[in-house]
Design a protein around this motif. Structure first.
Motif, PDB file in Angstrom:
ATOM      1  N   LEU A 229       0.806  -1.252  -0.070  1.00 46.91           N
ATOM      2  CA  LEU A 229      -0.189  -0.108  -0.040  1.00 46.91           C
ATOM      3  C   LEU A 229       0.778   1.231  -0.116  1.00 46.91           C
ATOM      4  CD1 LEU A 229      -2.922  -0.927   2.682  1.00 46.91           C
ATOM      5  CD2 LEU A 229      -3.143  -0.509   0.132  1.00 46.91           C
ATOM      6  N   GLY A 230       2.191   1.231   0.531  1.00 44.01           N
ATOM      7  CA  GLY A 230       2.922   2.208   0.504  1.00 44.01           C
ATOM      8  C   GLY A 230       4.183   2.506  -0.218  1.00 44.01           C
ATOM      9  N   THR A 262      -5.527  -1.782   5.128  1.00 37.47           N
ATOM     10  CA  THR A 262      -5.916  -0.591   4.914  1.00 37.47           C
ATOM     11  C   THR A 262      -6.079   0.323   6.162  1.00 37.47           C
ATOM     12  OG1 THR A 262      -7.088  -1.511   3.251  1.00 37.47           O
ATOM     13  CG2 THR A 262      -7.750   0.908   3.995  1.00 37.47           C
ATOM     14  N   ARG A 263      -6.804  -0.333   7.332  1.00 35.95           N
ATOM     15  CA  ARG A 263      -6.714   0.390   8.263  1.00 35.95           C
ATOM     16  C   ARG A 263      -5.263   1.037   9.187  1.00 35.95           C
ATOM     17  NH1 ARG A 263      -9.697  -2.955  10.264  1.00 35.95           N
ATOM     18  NH2 ARG A 263      -8.152  -3.984  11.904  1.00 35.95           N
ATOM     19  N   THR A 264      -4.554  -0.016   8.987  1.00 34.56           N
ATOM     20  CA  THR A 264      -3.136   0.073   9.443  1.00 34.56           C
ATOM     21  C   THR A 264      -2.379   1.010   8.762  1.00 34.56           C
ATOM     22  OG1 THR A 264      -3.319  -2.126  10.490  1.00 34.56           O
ATOM     23  CG2 THR A 264      -1.008  -0.922  10.294  1.00 34.56           C
ATOM     24  N   PHE A 265      -2.500   1.137   7.631  1.00 39.75           N
ATOM     25  CA  PHE A 265      -1.815   2.064   6.673  1.00 39.75           C
ATOM     26  C   PHE A 265      -2.131   3.326   6.928  1.00 39.75           C
ATOM     27  CE2 PHE A 265      -1.462   4.152   2.465  1.00 39.75           C
ATOM     28  CZ  PHE A 265       0.066   4.131   2.433  1.00 39.75           C
ATOM     29  N   ASN A 266      -3.585   3.366   7.047  1.00 41.00           N
ATOM     30  CA  ASN A 266      -4.132   4.830   7.293  1.00 41.00           C
ATOM     31  C   ASN A 266      -3.967   5.304   8.585  1.00 41.00           C
ATOM     32  OD1 ASN A 266      -5.091   5.215   4.483  1.00 41.00           O
ATOM     33  ND2 ASN A 266      -6.875   4.034   5.205  1.00 41.00           N
ATOM     34  N   GLN A 267      -3.978   4.581   9.561  1.00 42.90           N
ATOM     35  CA  GLN A 267      -3.736   4.893  10.924  1.00 42.90           C
ATOM     36  C   GLN A 267      -2.498   5.096  11.494  1.00 42.90           C
ATOM     37  OE1 GLN A 267      -6.337   2.528  13.359  1.00 42.90           O
ATOM     38  NE2 GLN A 267      -8.144   3.203  12.623  1.00 42.90           N
ATOM     39  N   HIS A 270      -0.076   6.696   8.497  1.00 44.97           N
ATOM     40  CA  HIS A 270      -0.608   8.075   8.141  1.00 44.97           C
ATOM     41  C   HIS A 270      -0.883   8.405   6.715  1.00 44.97           C
ATOM     42  CE1 HIS A 270       0.238   9.250  12.144  1.00 44.97           C
ATOM     43  NE2 HIS A 270       1.235   8.825  11.965  1.00 44.97           N
ATOM     44  N   GLY A 271      -1.076   6.995   5.770  1.00 41.68           N
ATOM     45  CA  GLY A 271      -1.838   6.990   4.237  1.00 41.68           C
ATOM     46  C   GLY A 271      -0.520   7.413   3.660  1.00 41.68           C
ATOM     47  N   ARG A 272       0.989   7.469   4.203  1.00 48.05           N
ATOM     48  CA  ARG A 272       1.944   7.983   3.288  1.00 48.05           C
ATOM     49  C   ARG A 272       2.828   7.274   2.367  1.00 48.05           C
ATOM     50  NH1 ARG A 272       2.638  11.794   7.831  1.00 48.05           N
ATOM     51  NH2 ARG A 272       4.152  10.567   8.805  1.00 48.05           N
TER      52      ARG A 272
END
Length: 289
Positions: A229-230, A262-267, A270-272
């Motif tokens: 994801l990142g 997805t939740r871990t990446f965003n939280q 920080h979705g970066r």
């Protein structure tokens, strides 16, 4: 004994494995000695502070000890480089080659000055002091220092392989510490920890971390998905790799893993997105003082 007690205990207690939670950020213990100060003169005070849970002191100790333990190797490399340049100087006639050689000799002089400073910093350290690298690396990792944590997960007590003959308990401590460090690293959004995990869960992986986490196809997919994801595609984290990791999982397992990633990446991350190179260098190369 809890991880907090582990991090605050004496070096002699290093082999006791952490259990529930990692230690919080350590208490400050005053100013550290100047950078590159002779370590022998400051060792006892730094060690006492590290044993009391001072993160700054533990970090300073493991980094200085790492540099001092590598002094002999660095000295050989610098000498060899200088000798090769000096030998080449006699055979150089081309102007551009001479310019290149001159720049190399200037760099060699800088290397010699750095070597002199390191020699002064490391003078007089005995084997027992140099042998404190692994326990202080462990201590800083337990206290949450990210470079120490990534290196400890990658190599554990193997940073001092010879020391394992005298301290086999360090291996059981590693097994006890690894999972809590992984959880804290993911909570901190630490790409270095995630990079170690994607390697540890690879089929056939035989590292200490692979042995500590075991074989879990669902976890392998979770960490690969989170990394993907990142991060841009790279060996081990392309779409084909994700498909292979997904193959043994049920639809519900896949849905849970995708949602977690997805939740871990965003939280936590920080979705970066990770830069093309990213902080995925050798985990046991530490910042210079």
């Amino acid at each position: 004994m809890t991880a907090a007690e582990e991090a605050q205990g004496p070096v002699a207690a290093e082999g006791r494995a952490a259990t529930a939670t990692l230690a919080p950020a350590a208490r400050a213990g005053g100013a550290l000695p100047p950078a590159n100060a002779p370590l022998k003169a400051n060792f006892a005070a730094l060690q006492a502070r590290a044993d009391a849970g001072d993160l700054a002191a533990a970090t300073r100790l493991y980094r200085d000890l790492d540099r001092c333990r590598g002094f002999a190797r660095r000295e050989r490399e610098v000498r060899r480089y200088s000798d090769e340049l000096i030998a080449a100087r006699a055979d150089t006639t081309d102007a551009r080659q001479r310019d290149s050689l001159r720049a190399g000799l200037e760099a060699a002089e800088g290397n010699e000055r750095s070597l002199d400073a390191l020699r002064a910093q490391c003078a007089g350290l005995d084997d027992s002091q140099l042998g404190a690298l692994a326990p202080n690396l462990q201590k800083a990792a337990l206290l949450g220092e990210p470079y120490a944590r990534a290196c400890y997960l990658a190599r554990g007590p193997g940073v001092d392989a010879a020391g394992l003959l005298d301290h086999p308990e360090r291996l059981s401590a590693y097994r006890g510490n690894a999972r809590a460090m992984i959880e804290r690293g993911i909570a901190d959004g630490d790409w270095r920890v995630l990079d170690q995990l994607r390697g540890a869960y690879e089929p056939g992986a035989d590292s200490l971390l692979a042995a500590a986490v075991g074989k879990d196809p669902s976890q392998r997919y979770r960490y690969l998905k989170l990394f993907r994801l990142g991060a841009p595609p790279r060996p081990g984290v392309g779409d084909e790799d994700l498909a292979m990791a997904a193959a043994p999982l049920s639809p519900s397992q896949l849905a849970d893993a995708d949602a977690w990633a997805t939740r871990t990446f965003n939280q936590n991350f920080h979705g970066r997105a990770l830069d093309a190179d990213g902080p995925l260098w050798d985990p046991c190369v530490f910042p210079s003082p």
